[in-house]
Scaffold this motif. Sequence first.
Motif, mmCIF file in Angstrom:
data_model
loop_
_atom_site.group_PDB
_atom_site.id
_atom_site.type_symbol
_atom_site.label_atom_id
_atom_site.label_comp_id
_atom_site.label_asym_id
_atom_site.label_seq_id
_atom_site.Cartn_x
_atom_site.Cartn_y
_atom_site.Cartn_z
ATOM 1 N N GLU A 78 -15.822 -32.669 21.313
ATOM 2 C CA GLU A 78 -15.534 -32.293 22.695
ATOM 3 C C GLU A 78 -14.755 -30.981 22.754
ATOM 4 N N LEU A 79 -13.807 -30.790 21.837
ATOM 5 C CA LEU A 79 -13.072 -29.525 21.789
ATOM 6 C C LEU A 79 -13.994 -28.376 21.397
ATOM 7 N N THR A 80 -14.903 -28.628 20.468
ATOM 8 C CA THR A 80 -15.867 -27.599 20.078
ATOM 9 C C THR A 80 -16.730 -27.189 21.265
ATOM 10 N N THR A 81 -17.123 -28.181 22.072
ATOM 11 C CA THR A 81 -17.912 -27.889 23.269
ATOM 12 C C THR A 81 -17.168 -26.948 24.197
ATOM 13 N N LEU A 82 -15.855 -27.141 24.317
ATOM 14 C CA LEU A 82 -15.056 -26.306 25.203
ATOM 15 C C LEU A 82 -14.849 -24.904 24.654
ATOM 16 N N HIS A 83 -14.717 -24.781 23.348
ATOM 17 C CA HIS A 83 -14.301 -23.502 22.768
ATOM 18 C C HIS A 83 -15.436 -22.714 22.139
ATOM 19 N N ARG A 84 -16.613 -23.302 22.001
ATOM 20 C CA ARG A 84 -17.727 -22.556 21.437
ATOM 21 C C ARG A 84 -18.088 -21.397 22.363
ATOM 22 N N ASN A 120 -20.948 -37.467 21.377
ATOM 23 C CA ASN A 120 -20.651 -38.752 20.720
ATOM 24 C C ASN A 120 -19.228 -39.229 20.962
ATOM 25 N N ALA A 121 -18.596 -38.735 22.036
ATOM 26 C CA ALA A 121 -17.234 -39.143 22.404
ATOM 27 C C ALA A 121 -16.233 -38.898 21.276
ATOM 28 N N LEU A 122 -16.477 -37.878 20.471
ATOM 29 C CA LEU A 122 -15.570 -37.506 19.385
ATOM 30 C C LEU A 122 -14.712 -36.329 19.841
ATOM 31 N N ARG A 123 -13.396 -36.447 19.630
ATOM 32 C CA ARG A 123 -12.485 -35.420 20.140
ATOM 33 C C ARG A 123 -12.819 -34.045 19.585
ATOM 34 N N GLY A 167 -22.709 -21.844 33.302
ATOM 35 C CA GLY A 167 -21.672 -22.799 33.653
ATOM 36 C C GLY A 167 -21.866 -24.083 32.874
ATOM 37 N N LEU A 168 -20.858 -24.949 32.925
ATOM 38 C CA LEU A 168 -20.875 -26.175 32.120
ATOM 39 C C LEU A 168 -20.412 -27.361 32.952
ATOM 40 N N LEU A 169 -21.187 -28.455 32.913
ATOM 41 C CA LEU A 169 -20.755 -29.760 33.401
ATOM 42 C C LEU A 169 -20.376 -30.580 32.181
ATOM 43 N N PHE A 170 -19.168 -31.145 32.193
ATOM 44 C CA PHE A 170 -18.611 -31.724 30.970
ATOM 45 C C PHE A 170 -18.034 -33.099 31.259
ATOM 46 N N SER A 171 -18.547 -34.114 30.533
ATOM 47 C CA SER A 171 -18.053 -35.481 30.686
ATOM 48 C C SER A 171 -17.323 -35.892 29.416
ATOM 49 N N PRO A 172 -16.000 -35.683 29.354
ATOM 50 C CA PRO A 172 -15.249 -36.019 28.135
ATOM 51 C C PRO A 172 -14.795 -37.477 28.139
ATOM 52 N N LEU A 173 -14.776 -38.088 26.963
ATOM 53 C CA LEU A 173 -14.221 -39.438 26.811
ATOM 54 C C LEU A 173 -13.036 -39.458 25.860
ATOM 55 N N ALA A 174 -13.014 -38.543 24.896
ATOM 56 C CA ALA A 174 -11.979 -38.589 23.860
ATOM 57 C C ALA A 174 -10.753 -37.754 24.191
ATOM 58 N N ILE A 196 -27.538 -23.866 32.981
ATOM 59 C CA ILE A 196 -26.226 -24.501 32.912
ATOM 60 C C ILE A 196 -26.249 -25.560 31.820
ATOM 61 N N GLY A 197 -25.085 -25.861 31.250
ATOM 62 C CA GLY A 197 -24.974 -26.875 30.220
ATOM 63 C C GLY A 197 -24.472 -28.191 30.793
ATOM 64 N N LEU A 198 -24.888 -29.278 30.179
ATOM 65 C CA LEU A 198 -24.373 -30.612 30.494
ATOM 66 C C LEU A 198 -23.986 -31.266 29.182
ATOM 67 N N ALA A 199 -22.715 -31.550 29.006
ATOM 68 C CA ALA A 199 -22.219 -32.186 27.783
ATOM 69 C C ALA A 199 -21.804 -33.617 28.112
ATOM 70 N N VAL A 200 -22.471 -34.589 27.470
ATOM 71 C CA VAL A 200 -22.196 -36.009 27.711
ATOM 72 C C VAL A 200 -21.950 -36.707 26.382
ATOM 73 N N PRO A 201 -21.297 -37.870 26.416
ATOM 74 C CA PRO A 201 -20.973 -38.547 25.160
ATOM 75 C C PRO A 201 -22.192 -39.070 24.412
ATOM 76 N N GLU A 202 -23.132 -39.720 25.129
ATOM 77 C CA GLU A 202 -24.174 -40.449 24.393
ATOM 78 C C GLU A 202 -25.390 -40.657 25.289
ATOM 79 N N LEU A 203 -26.489 -40.006 24.963
ATOM 80 C CA LEU A 203 -27.690 -40.122 25.783
ATOM 81 C C LEU A 203 -28.393 -41.464 25.613
ATOM 82 N N SER A 204 -28.076 -42.200 24.548
ATOM 83 C CA SER A 204 -28.660 -43.529 24.399
ATOM 84 C C SER A 204 -28.046 -44.520 25.389
#
Length: 331
Positions: free
Chosen positions: A101-107, A95-98, A115-122, A59-67
């Motif tokens: 984040e859209l690329t993450t959804l549509h790639r 990196n909380a860039l719109r 499956g994907l867990l997705f934490s969007p900020l933008a 499964i994927g996990l997409a987050v804004p910033e691991l730092s």
Amino acid sequence: MRDVAQHAGVSPKTVSNVMNGYPFIREETRTRVLASIEALGYQMNISARNLKSGRTGIIGLAVPELSQPYFAELADAVITAAETHGLTVVIEQTNALRDRELTTLHRPRGHLVDGLLFSPLALGQEDIEHLRTATPMVLLGERMFHGPADHVMIDNVAGTRAVTEHLLALGRRRIAVLGIHPGERVGTAAIRYGAFASALTDAGLEPIDRLAMPADPWQRRTGAEAMEALIASGEKFDAVLALNDTLALGALRVLIQHGVRVPDDVAVAGFDDIDEASYSIPSLTTVNPGRRQIAATAVDILVGRMNGDDTEHREVVARYALHVRESTSGH
């Protein structure tokens, strides 16, 4: 597998059932098969199994910033939760860039992850149609979509109100807030500052605009810079609510460098309850947003969707907890 079957005196199908955890196998047979597997050093060909099943086991996990410690600790909790389902986690940083984040959804990712867990900020409400993805997905984070995807959320409003009410109960009346994002309407900063302002209003007070300090991104450095700016302004304040813990830790250092006693002169609180909050000097009062519950619930929901659950999408608000420590209590 045929070698193991011959060694154990069973069929290859029985070996497969043992390897896949099939429950209806006599314990004696299971023990014999496992002993043969160990004796022969057999390892299942995961790639072949996944090709046959149409699953990757990932499964994927997409987050804004691991730092950011919050997201790093969230990733750790997700990995732990995924392991209980026999799943591996691949982590992606947006990196909380719109656009990212859209690329993450549509790639195209159907052949990469289940499956994907997705934490969007933008992304905002105007992007709701982008959440209709072929890959099962669960959103993490802010209550902002109410759309076509499951969502496991932090209770930002109740959590921020709780820590604000704690500061008010201590008698603090000039509370500075670090980390506002002027002009933001739907993000974490806007939600938490709105909850802070609402708690003040309910207590018969008004937020003081001059004590609301911008900081972006939310890091120790920007928290320190915001605190330096506040001290330089000459404005009087008796408490600081940092909108996350890393801001609070940066502010704490500056206050101590300026000879300000915490919490005697100024009480300091944060949000997120990162691990460092327990070990700073003084230890930091903060809100635990229920990170482990968020991870476990999101993974459970995602696995259900991956297994064909087509019930109505769910919105789950995690339980928060206020941890009062030395930065406000003095002991």
